[in-house]
Structures are given as structure tokens and as C-alpha cells.
Design a protein around this motif. Structure first.
Motif, short mmCIF file in Angstrom:
data_model
loop_
_atom_site.label_atom_id
_atom_site.label_comp_id
_atom_site.label_asym_id
_atom_site.label_seq_id
_atom_site.Cartn_x
_atom_site.Cartn_y
_atom_site.Cartn_z
N LYS A 35 8.65 53.04 21.88
CA LYS A 35 7.90 52.07 21.07
C LYS A 35 7.98 52.49 19.59
O LYS A 35 7.99 53.67 19.26
N MET A 36 8.00 51.49 18.72
CA MET A 36 8.19 51.73 17.29
C MET A 36 6.97 51.30 16.51
O MET A 36 6.57 50.13 16.54
N LEU A 37 6.35 52.23 15.82
CA LEU A 37 5.19 51.97 14.97
C LEU A 37 5.66 51.82 13.53
O LEU A 37 6.19 52.77 12.95
N VAL A 38 5.46 50.66 12.94
CA VAL A 38 5.82 50.44 11.54
C VAL A 38 4.60 50.76 10.69
O VAL A 38 3.56 50.11 10.80
N ASP A 39 4.72 51.77 9.87
CA ASP A 39 3.58 52.23 9.07
C ASP A 39 3.20 51.22 7.99
O ASP A 39 4.05 50.53 7.42
N ALA A 40 1.90 51.16 7.71
CA ALA A 40 1.42 50.39 6.56
C ALA A 40 1.66 51.20 5.29
O ALA A 40 1.69 52.43 5.31
N GLU A 41 1.82 50.50 4.18
CA GLU A 41 2.01 51.19 2.90
C GLU A 41 1.15 50.49 1.85
O GLU A 41 0.19 49.80 2.19
#
Length: 638
Positions: free
Chosen positions: A396-402
């Protein structure tokens, strides 16, 4: 009771908690239980009744048995009642709900023995030293200045060596994916998974404000862009290695693998900021075109809106563009179709992003240049490759917030990936920072989009990690502070978002005409706040959400709140440690930002420090031949 099913109907109304049914006639015990579950599936109240959640008890010698430990009790007598109009005239007389806190899932986060038993003596001493230093707010607040000064005085090697054997080793997983494997194996042996994150970070740097000058200035800018593209390709290869490491750990018997991705590592931050500015403006344009205020624009409204904006499209171009955006072909375009359709990489909508049209310049914006469109295509290609590879490996891929000035573009691209890959289960997760005032509405909007378009909503909920930068930038640029005014407002919003998503997840799928059937929802609850974690655990128990394999995950940073992580692991919850890794020099911005943004948290590690001190004393006494103290003595009051 069996004929009219009043027990079943009433159970459906209250079954958001476990239910016990007390009746007089033993002959209908099984019938009531079965009827309640059957009726629940058809109930307009959409209440979930898992198997085994209803138990039926009968009177013995004129008395009910002692109230069992449950959250809801329903008591039936054979006298007519009018408590609920729809049940009037049935054999019901008295109904009451009784909340029993002892029935809720309660985890003791005050006992650190479980977590500390996994630490070596050196790790305990290092952790105590790190937490003691973090206990001084002035050190935490000035960490960046101190590090920068040290590198100027001593060079890069000595400061990085000092950081590497202390803070880096405590908060990070290693310098490479290979160094992560033993760390992941040890976590897995205690029921804790790992989220791998190559922690190099980038921020917006405007080349127009650099010291470039002279006739070769444009060549120098082109060189910077080429170097940036090469750096992004290198970061992409590193993410592939992280996915491989997560997949290998999973194959070796570990937990579900996760890998974290930062879009600023896969594309230039300047490009993400430019895209975000355009997307924000396009939202405003949509609102202007939506003259009826129903969240949709017709073909006529679209055509009139383009004319008002002085967009010189031919009738053929305008018709093709609207047809492309109208995905469901209902003659109307909603906001998500509007944003998805207006992509600079699409040959149909690309003319809108070229400077010869006024759709952007009229708003004081500059259109994407050909170079920027090529960069965008390259970034999309990298994202697609990484997402496809993660999916193929079962990771699973977690796309970080920025930062908020890049987040609209990040949200937009992540949701496009989610719609492509989250067809049957969650592969892509977007991250929502709940210290932002608009976070609750954004989560609701994205859940509705997932339900409407038929994909699985995947989300990681955090409180936020860029507060210092966000407030400084808001003040500098003169716009409203996007962050909640105080920490309690952030806590309240975070808990509200978690509860909303869990309740949505627990509700059954109900197909309705014209609406896609609701899909599963996956949630990563990333928090060091014990109250938020305990609240979520209790909600899961109340709503009948299983501890594991339910799509609910818990996450904490490596080196923080180990007593929470390991206790959740012991209780069979799906809990993960966030393992940042990479060369010390490249990870330092991540560590320094964590120190700045989590200053209050870092200075408030007294509880963990006391646990560590007691564990060290216990080991010393044991080594000297004294009897080891009981685990209860290492429990620290909350």
C-alpha cells in the motif's frame, strides 16, 4: 414476537452497540436473534449487526440473570407500549438503553514493560538521552540553527556523525533499505508493522530569485531543471527499493506492507505550487459558472462561462472539452469532473493552459510553459510507475501531505491514482492534516467522490506537520491562517474526522438507483495522542469493526510512543511504525522539521522518560542479583 418482529426492528435501531435481548418465552430465542439480523440487512436505518452481536436471555424463576457486560440492553415485557410509534400495538412494554463502560475496549497505555522489553541496554540509554535533551524546549526550538552553525564550524562529517549515533538512530530506520530489514523483522515479531519512507524533503525555491545572471542565465536555469529531474528519477528508484523491502518483509511472514511517498520527491515543488494555484483558481471559476448553485454546470452554463472569460475556443474545441469532462454523460459536469478534465497533460484541455488564451492571464496567473508541461508529464509518469509497482507487489502507498500551497495539486493527483488503483481494495492513501480548518469538509467531499465513482477511499489522518511554516507564510502573504486557532480545536477536529470515517465504514452498503454501491473504506489513524487512539479503539468495538484485516490501521513515528504501539500490537490491532530512512544529510530536514513542529510533543515526553528510567533501574538491580520488580511497578499514571 416472531410474527411481528418487533424485537428485530427495535434491535436495528440500537445496534450500533452490542445488544442483549431479555425475553420471557424461551421458544423464541433463536427466532428473535435470526429475525433481528435478517431485518438489519433491510433496515432503513442502515445499522450493522454482525453475527454473534445479539444474544437472547430468558427469565429464570421470575428474574433475569445479572446484566452481562455489554453496551446496550433491551428489555421486553408483554405489555403494550407506545415508546416508538412504529412498534405500537406489539408485545412490547418497556425499552431502555444502558451504557456500560466496562464493555468497551480498554487498553492500558500506562504499562511500558511490553514496549521496553524489546529494547537493548544501549537503545534504552540512547532513548533516555534523546528524551532528556528533548525535554528542553529551547534546544528543540533552536535545533535547526544549532545544526547549521555546527556544519559551518566543523563541516558536515562531525555533526552528521553525532546526529547519526543519537537522534537519527532513535527516530529513523537506517540509511538504506538494507539496514531497514532487521528493524522491520524485530518490529514484526511484536505484532508491529513498518511504513517505509525515504525521508528526503524539498521545498519551493524560485530560480527567478537566485544569483543567476548574465547571458547564460537561461542555460543555468535549464541545468537546474535537468538536475532536479535527475534527482526525482533517483528518488523514484529509491521508492522502488522501499516497495521491494516492504514486499519482502510481507513475504517473510510480516504484516501488510506500506511505503510512503512524497510528491516533492518525484516532481519539482515549484511545479506543484503552480498547479495548486491554477487548481484553486479553477475551483473559483467553477463556482462562477455554477449560476444555479447546485454543484453542477450544464453545457449552456459552460459555454456562457467561457465566453465571459474571453476564452477563444472554437465550437468544436468547446464541445470536445465538455464531452471529455462529462464522464458519466449526464449532460452536466460536477467539480471533480471539472478538475479532472482540465489537465495540462490532456491534448483536449491543453489549449486552456497555453498563454495564447486568456483563461489564466486574466486572473493574474501565468500559464504553464512547454517545459513545465513536460515536467508535469514526467512527474505523472513516475507516479504511475510507482503506483503500478506497489499494486503488483501487494504494498500500500501512503502519499504524504505537504504545505498548503502545494496540497491542492497533491490531492488532485492522488485522487486520480486512487480512482485508478483502489477498485477492489485500498492501494493508494491520501493524507489529511486535521489542523487545517477545511480538512473535515475535504474528507467528506472525497468520500462522496469515492462512493459516487465506485472506488475505495483510502486516507491517513494526521494532526499536521507544517504549522510553523504555514503561519509564517500566511502572515507574509496576507491571507487567513489556515490552521485551527488552538490545539484543542485541532484535537476536536481530528477526533470528529476519525469518528465520521469509522461510522461511515461501519454502515452497510446500500445500493440505490443512480448511485454506485458504497465500497470499503481504509483508514490509517496516525497519532501519538493516547486519548485519540483510545477513543478510536472504543469506537471500533462499539461499531463491530474487527481489530485486524478491517482496513483500520494505527501508526506512530519510530522512537515515539512505543508504549502505545507495542500495546496495540499485543492486543492484535494493525499498528505500524513510521520508519524514515536515507543518508543522514538528506534526512536532517525531516528531523529538524519534526523537532520544530512537534516541539510541545517532544518537550512532553516525561511519561516515556519515566518508563525508561524505571526499566533501566530494573535491569541494573537484576544484574546486581536483586529480585526483578514486577511489571506493575513500571506502570506510570496517565
Amino acid at each position: 414476537l416472531h410474527k411481528n418482529k418487533p424485537a428485530a426492528k427495535l434491535a436495528c435501531l440500537v445496534a450500533t452497540r452490542p445488544v442483549m435481548v431479555f425475553i420471557k418465552r424461551p421458544s423464541v430465542n433463536a427466532l428473535v436473534s435470526a429475525a433481528a439480523r435478517k431485518a438489519a440487512a433491510k433496515s432503513k436505518h442502515h445499522v450493522r449487526l454482525p453475527s454473534g452481536r445479539i444474544k437472547v436471555f430468558q427469565k429464570k424463576k421470575g428474574k433475569f440473570p445479572p446484566m452481562p457486560k455489554t453496551s446496550v440492553h433491551v428489555v421486553y415485557n408483554h405489555v403494550q407500549t407506545s415508546v416508538m410509534p412504529e412498534l405500537s400495538g406489539t408485545a412490547l412494554a418497556q425499552t431502555y438503553l444502558h451504557h456500560d463502560p466496562s464493555a468497551e475496549e480498554v487498553i492500558d497505555f500506562n504499562n511500558g514493560a511490553v514496549a521496553l522489553a524489546t529494547k537493548t541496554n544501549i537503545e534504552l540509554i540512547r532513548a533516555l538521552g534523546v528524551f532528556n535533551v528533548c525535554g528542553f524546549p529551547w534546544i528543540v526550538q533552536n535545533a535547526r540553527t544549532m545544526y547549521n552553525t555546527a556544519t559551518k564550524v566543523f563541516g558536515q562529517t562531525i555533526p552528521d556523525l553525532a546526529v547519526g549515533i543519537s537522534f537519527f538512530s532513535h527516530f529513523c530506520g537506517g540509511r538504506s533499505a538494507e539496514e531497514l530489514r532487521p528493524v522491520m523483522k524485530r518490529l514484526g515479531s511484536h505484532g508491529v508493522g513498518a511504513i517505509l519512507d525515504y525521508a528526503a524533503e524539498a521545498d519551493v525555491v524560485d530560480e527567478n530569485h537566485t544569483e543567476l545572471s548574465g547571458p547564460n542565465k537561461q542555460n543555468d536555469i535549464d541545468t537546474i531543471i535537468k538536475m532536479s529531474e535527475a534527482h526525482c528519477e533517483a528518488n523514484t528508484r529509491v521508492i522502488f527499493h522501499a516497495i521491494d523491502a516492504a514486499a519482502q518483509a510481507q513475504e517473510d511472514g510480516g504484516m501488510q506492507g506500506f511505503a510512503a511517498v512524497k510528491l516533492t520527491g518525484m516532481g519539482r515543488p515549484e511545479l506543484l505550487e503552480r498547479m495548486s494555484t491554477i487548481l484553486t483558481w479553477l475551483r473559483a471559476v467553477f463556482s462562477q459558472m455554477d449560476t444555479s448553485g447546485d454543484g453542477k454546470i450544464s453545457h449552456e452554463q459552460f459555454k456562457a462561462g467561457l465566453q465571459n472569460l474571453k476564452v477563444a475556443l472554437t465550437d468544436e474545441e468547446e464541445a470536445a472539452l465538455f464531452d471529455t469532462m462529462d464522464v458519466d454523460k449526464n449532460g452536466q459536469v460536477d467539480l471533480h469532473e471539472w478538475l479532472d478534465g482540465l489537465s495540462p497533460s490532456s491534448p483536449v484541455s491543453a489549449p486552456l493552459f497555453e498563454s495564447k488564451f486568456q483563461i489564466l492571464s486574466s486572473a493574474g496567473l501565468s500559464a504553464l510553459t512547454e517545459t513545465e508541461r513536460n515536467q508535469l508529464a514526467s512527474m505523472l509518469n513516475r507516479l504511475e510507475r510507482v503506483a503500478a509497482y506497489a499494486d503488483s507487489k501487494g504494498v500500500k502507498m501512503l502519499v504524504d501531505a505537504e504545505q498548503t500551497y502545494m496540497q491542492p495539486a497533491i490531492d488532485h493527483l492522488t485522487l486520480l491514482l486512487m480512482e485508478r488503483y483502489n477498485t477492489n481494495h485500498a492501494v493508494i492513501f491520501n493524507t489529511y492534516q486535521c489542523y487545517l480548518v477545511d480538512s473535515y469538509k475535504r474528507v467528506v467531499a472525497d468520500i462522496e467522490r469515492a462512493e459516487r465513482n465506485g472506488f475505495v477511499f483510502g486516507a491517513k489522518m494526521v494532526r499536521g506537520a507544517y504549522m510553523v511554516q504555514e503561519r509564517r507564510l500566511a502572515k507574509l502573504r496576507g491571507y487567513a491562517d489556515p490552521i485551527h486557532e488552538n490545539i484543542q480545536a485541532t484535537h476536536d477536529n481530528y477526533n470528529a474526522v476519525i469518528e465520521m470515517v469509522l461510522r461511515y465504514k461501519a454502515a452497510p452498503a446500500v445500493p440505490e438507483a443512480g448511485v454506485m454501491k458504497r465500497r470499503a473504506t481504509a483508514l490509517m489513524l496516525a497519532s501519538h495522542n493516547e486519548k485519540s487512539v483510545a477513543r478510536a479503539v472504543q469506537l471500533m468495538a462499539e461499531l463491530g469493526i474487527p481489530r485486524k484485516e478491517s482496513g483500520v490501521y494505527f501508526g506512530q513515528l519510530q522512537g515515539m510512543c512505543d508504549h502505545v504501539s507495542y500495546m496495540l500490537g499485543e492486543k492484535q490491532y494493525a499498528v505500524y511504525k513510521y520508519l524514515p530512512y536515507g543518508p543522514v544529510k538528506e534526512v536532517m530536514p525531516y528531523l529538524l522539521r519534526r523537532a520544530e513542529e512537534n516541539g510541545d510533543l517532544m518537550s512532553g515526553v516525561g511519561k516515556e522518560r519515566k518508563m525508561i528510567e524505571k526499566e533501566i533501574k530494573r535491569r541494573v538491580f537484576e544484574a546486581l542479583g536483586f529480585a526483578a520488580k514486577s511489571k506493575k511497578e513500571y506502570s506510570v499514571a496517565h
